[in-house]
Design a protein around this motif. Structure first.
Motif, PDB file in Angstrom:
ATOM      1  N   LEU A  32     -60.178  33.446 -80.481  1.00 36.07           N
ATOM      2  CA  LEU A  32     -60.167  34.610 -81.354  1.00 36.07           C
ATOM      3  C   LEU A  32     -60.273  34.147 -82.804  1.00 36.07           C
ATOM      4  O   LEU A  32     -59.717  33.121 -83.190  1.00 36.07           O
ATOM      5  CB  LEU A  32     -58.876  35.415 -81.158  1.00 36.07           C
ATOM      6  CG  LEU A  32     -58.667  35.998 -79.769  1.00 36.07           C
ATOM      7  CD1 LEU A  32     -57.310  36.691 -79.693  1.00 36.07           C
ATOM      8  CD2 LEU A  32     -59.780  36.971 -79.416  1.00 36.07           C
ATOM      9  N   TRP A  33     -60.969  34.944 -83.604  1.00 35.95           N
ATOM     10  CA  TRP A  33     -61.157  34.608 -85.019  1.00 35.95           C
ATOM     11  C   TRP A  33     -59.812  34.470 -85.726  1.00 35.95           C
ATOM     12  O   TRP A  33     -59.601  33.564 -86.510  1.00 35.95           O
ATOM     13  CB  TRP A  33     -62.038  35.671 -85.674  1.00 35.95           C
ATOM     14  CG  TRP A  33     -62.400  35.360 -87.086  1.00 35.95           C
ATOM     15  CD1 TRP A  33     -61.991  36.018 -88.190  1.00 35.95           C
ATOM     16  CD2 TRP A  33     -63.242  34.301 -87.541  1.00 35.95           C
ATOM     17  NE1 TRP A  33     -62.528  35.440 -89.313  1.00 35.95           N
ATOM     18  CE2 TRP A  33     -63.307  34.377 -88.944  1.00 35.95           C
ATOM     19  CE3 TRP A  33     -63.947  33.288 -86.899  1.00 35.95           C
ATOM     20  CZ2 TRP A  33     -64.039  33.494 -89.708  1.00 35.95           C
ATOM     21  CZ3 TRP A  33     -64.680  32.393 -87.666  1.00 35.95           C
ATOM     22  CH2 TRP A  33     -64.725  32.503 -89.054  1.00 35.95           C
ATOM     23  N   ARG A  34     -58.879  35.370 -85.413  1.00 36.14           N
ATOM     24  CA  ARG A  34     -57.580  35.317 -86.086  1.00 36.14           C
ATOM     25  C   ARG A  34     -56.830  34.033 -85.752  1.00 36.14           C
ATOM     26  O   ARG A  34     -56.094  33.509 -86.579  1.00 36.14           O
ATOM     27  CB  ARG A  34     -56.747  36.550 -85.754  1.00 36.14           C
ATOM     28  CG  ARG A  34     -56.313  36.650 -84.326  1.00 36.14           C
ATOM     29  CD  ARG A  34     -55.422  37.873 -84.115  1.00 36.14           C
ATOM     30  NE  ARG A  34     -54.949  37.913 -82.765  1.00 36.14           N
ATOM     31  CZ  ARG A  34     -55.194  38.872 -81.890  1.00 36.14           C
ATOM     32  NH1 ARG A  34     -55.916  39.903 -82.271  1.00 36.14           N
ATOM     33  NH2 ARG A  34     -54.714  38.821 -80.687  1.00 36.14           N
ATOM     34  N   VAL A  69     -49.735  35.619 -89.416  1.00 40.24           N
ATOM     35  CA  VAL A  69     -51.163  35.344 -89.613  1.00 40.24           C
ATOM     36  C   VAL A  69     -51.474  33.920 -89.155  1.00 40.24           C
ATOM     37  O   VAL A  69     -52.450  33.685 -88.427  1.00 40.24           O
ATOM     38  CB  VAL A  69     -51.577  35.558 -91.090  1.00 40.24           C
ATOM     39  CG1 VAL A  69     -52.981  35.022 -91.354  1.00 40.24           C
ATOM     40  CG2 VAL A  69     -51.491  37.036 -91.455  1.00 40.24           C
ATOM     41  N   GLY A  72     -51.762  33.564 -85.512  1.00 42.49           N
ATOM     42  CA  GLY A  72     -52.810  34.354 -84.879  1.00 42.49           C
ATOM     43  C   GLY A  72     -52.302  35.643 -84.268  1.00 42.49           C
ATOM     44  O   GLY A  72     -52.966  36.246 -83.432  1.00 42.49           O
ATOM     45  N   LYS A  74     -51.426  38.363 -86.155  1.00 42.70           N
ATOM     46  CA  LYS A  74     -51.855  39.487 -87.007  1.00 42.70           C
ATOM     47  C   LYS A  74     -53.300  39.289 -87.413  1.00 42.70           C
ATOM     48  O   LYS A  74     -53.735  38.189 -87.719  1.00 42.70           O
ATOM     49  CB  LYS A  74     -50.992  39.594 -88.273  1.00 42.70           C
ATOM     50  CG  LYS A  74     -49.542  39.920 -88.027  1.00 42.70           C
ATOM     51  CD  LYS A  74     -49.377  41.340 -87.551  1.00 42.70           C
ATOM     52  CE  LYS A  74     -47.907  41.645 -87.364  1.00 42.70           C
ATOM     53  NZ  LYS A  74     -47.675  42.938 -86.794  1.00 42.70           N
ATOM     54  N   GLU A  75     -54.029  40.384 -87.428  1.00 41.96           N
ATOM     55  CA  GLU A  75     -55.420  40.403 -87.872  1.00 41.96           C
ATOM     56  C   GLU A  75     -55.388  40.776 -89.346  1.00 41.96           C
ATOM     57  O   GLU A  75     -55.340  41.959 -89.698  1.00 41.96           O
ATOM     58  CB  GLU A  75     -56.187  41.447 -87.060  1.00 41.96           C
ATOM     59  CG  GLU A  75     -57.668  41.374 -87.161  1.00 41.96           C
ATOM     60  CD  GLU A  75     -58.263  40.322 -86.242  1.00 41.96           C
ATOM     61  OE1 GLU A  75     -59.025  39.501 -86.774  1.00 41.96           O
ATOM     62  OE2 GLU A  75     -57.987  40.328 -85.049  1.00 41.96           O
TER      63      GLU A  75
END
Length: 129
Positions: A32-34, A69, A72, A74-75
């Protein structure tokens, strides 16, 4: 004559047919990007030997939120990511480029582990004239 069905052995294949996913062995999860961005932020903060509180104060965001954050969970918005990056002496572009580099590195795993989007047994290129 007997009413019983013939005794047949149940055949269990050793591996699924080609082109079909194995339900016993799920495909690797795409990152995932986050998660990637959080990893980059955490590594940079730790390489600078700074605390969460120090970076959160400099970025003007709460320490618990910065922690979420980094993990990972929280977006984060682009504003929050830019503030965290700047607090670490990075631009938003630097942060995203590092995360993209990590994604490319992770995606360079062997092809046999990649998920395919096709159910075709053929793994090639088809040209139509």
């Amino acid at each position: 004559m007997t009413d019983q069905a013939p005794n047949r052995a149940r055949v269990i294949p050793l591996r699924p047919p080609a082109g079909r996913p194995d339900p016993e062995r799920p495909a690797p999860r795409e990152p995932l990007w986050r998660d990637l961005v959080g990893d980059v932020l955490r590594r940079e903060r730790q390489s600078q030997e700074r605390t969460l509180q120090d970076v959160a104060d400099a970025a003007r965001i709460s320490m618990p939120y910065l922690s979420e954050v980094e993990r990972g969970r929280k977006e984060a918005s682009s504003e929050v990511l830019a503030a965290a990056a700047h607090a670490l002496g990075l631009s938003l572009g630097d942060l995203l480029a590092r995360a993209q580099g990590e994604l490319v590195r992770l995606d360079a795993r062997p092809a046999r582990h990649r998920r395919t989007t096709t159910t075709s047994p053929y793994d090639g290129l088809c040209l139509v004239a």
